[in-house]
Design a protein around this motif. Structure first.
Motif, PDB file in Angstrom:
ATOM      1  N   ALA A  45      -5.712   2.929   4.048  1.00 40.75           N
ATOM      2  CA  ALA A  45      -6.481   3.984   3.376  1.00 40.75           C
ATOM      3  C   ALA A  45      -7.542   4.550   4.302  1.00 40.75           C
ATOM      4  O   ALA A  45      -7.725   5.768   4.394  1.00 40.75           O
ATOM      5  CB  ALA A  45      -7.118   3.427   2.102  1.00 40.75           C
ATOM      6  N   LEU A  50      -8.374   8.186   3.223  1.00 39.74           N
ATOM      7  CA  LEU A  50      -8.395   8.153   1.762  1.00 39.74           C
ATOM      8  C   LEU A  50      -9.528   7.246   1.294  1.00 39.74           C
ATOM      9  O   LEU A  50      -9.909   6.285   1.963  1.00 39.74           O
ATOM     10  CB  LEU A  50      -7.059   7.639   1.226  1.00 39.74           C
ATOM     11  N   ARG A  71      -4.726   4.872  -3.591  1.00 38.31           N
ATOM     12  CA  ARG A  71      -4.118   6.120  -3.117  1.00 38.31           C
ATOM     13  C   ARG A  71      -3.225   5.864  -1.909  1.00 38.31           C
ATOM     14  O   ARG A  71      -2.177   6.483  -1.755  1.00 38.31           O
ATOM     15  CB  ARG A  71      -5.187   7.141  -2.772  1.00 38.31           C
ATOM     16  N   LEU A 101      -0.008   4.545  -3.203  1.00 42.06           N
ATOM     17  CA  LEU A 101       0.807   5.627  -3.760  1.00 42.06           C
ATOM     18  C   LEU A 101       1.434   6.486  -2.675  1.00 42.06           C
ATOM     19  O   LEU A 101       2.606   6.861  -2.773  1.00 42.06           O
ATOM     20  CB  LEU A 101      -0.038   6.495  -4.696  1.00 42.06           C
ATOM     21  N   VAL A 102       0.695   6.799  -1.631  1.00 37.70           N
ATOM     22  CA  VAL A 102       1.226   7.627  -0.544  1.00 37.70           C
ATOM     23  C   VAL A 102       2.386   6.919   0.145  1.00 37.70           C
ATOM     24  O   VAL A 102       3.464   7.486   0.332  1.00 37.70           O
ATOM     25  CB  VAL A 102       0.109   7.981   0.467  1.00 37.70           C
TER      26      VAL A 102
END
Length: 117
Positions: A60, A65, A70, A73-74
């Motif tokens: 992240a 991020l 997140r 999820l990416v």
């Protein structure tokens, strides 16, 4: 110190299943190299994430991020995109092969019927 949860155990177990699936593919002699590589990458990824859960915080930060959720999820969406694209491509090729096979069977059936007459 890293705290391991039930989710970490599940991730490691599912990763081991993916690795076992990759070995099964190789042992069966199938020539699905991409499928073997995907099993290897996903299995190894799940095992690494299960053993080092803070790895996504590093990812992240690397991606800029704010939250590690997140980053999860990416990475998961990119992985799913690759797998779905491969499967759709594979389905299209199998559909074409099935069409050609049906044509050949029909042609052979016609020849056989002509030979019987």
């Amino acid at each position: 110190m890293v705290e391991y949860t039930f989710v970490n155990v599940i991730a490691v177990l599912v990763g081991l299943v993916f690795l076992a699936n990759g070995l099964y593919i190789v042992r069966e002699g199938r020539e699905a190299i991409f499928l073997f590589l995907m099993s290897l990458v996903v299995g190894t990824g799940l095992i690494v994430v299960g053993l080092y859960p803070d790895l996504f915080q590093f990812i992240a930060t690397l991606l800029g991020l704010e939250l590690k959720a997140r980053a999860i999820l990416v990475i998961s969406n990119l992985t799913l995109f690759v797998v779905v694209t491969y499967l759709l491509n594979r389905i299209g090729r199998l559909y074409d092969k099935l069409s050609r096979l049906n044509e050949q069977v029909s042609y052979l059936r016609t020849e056989l019927e002509e030979m019987d007459d």
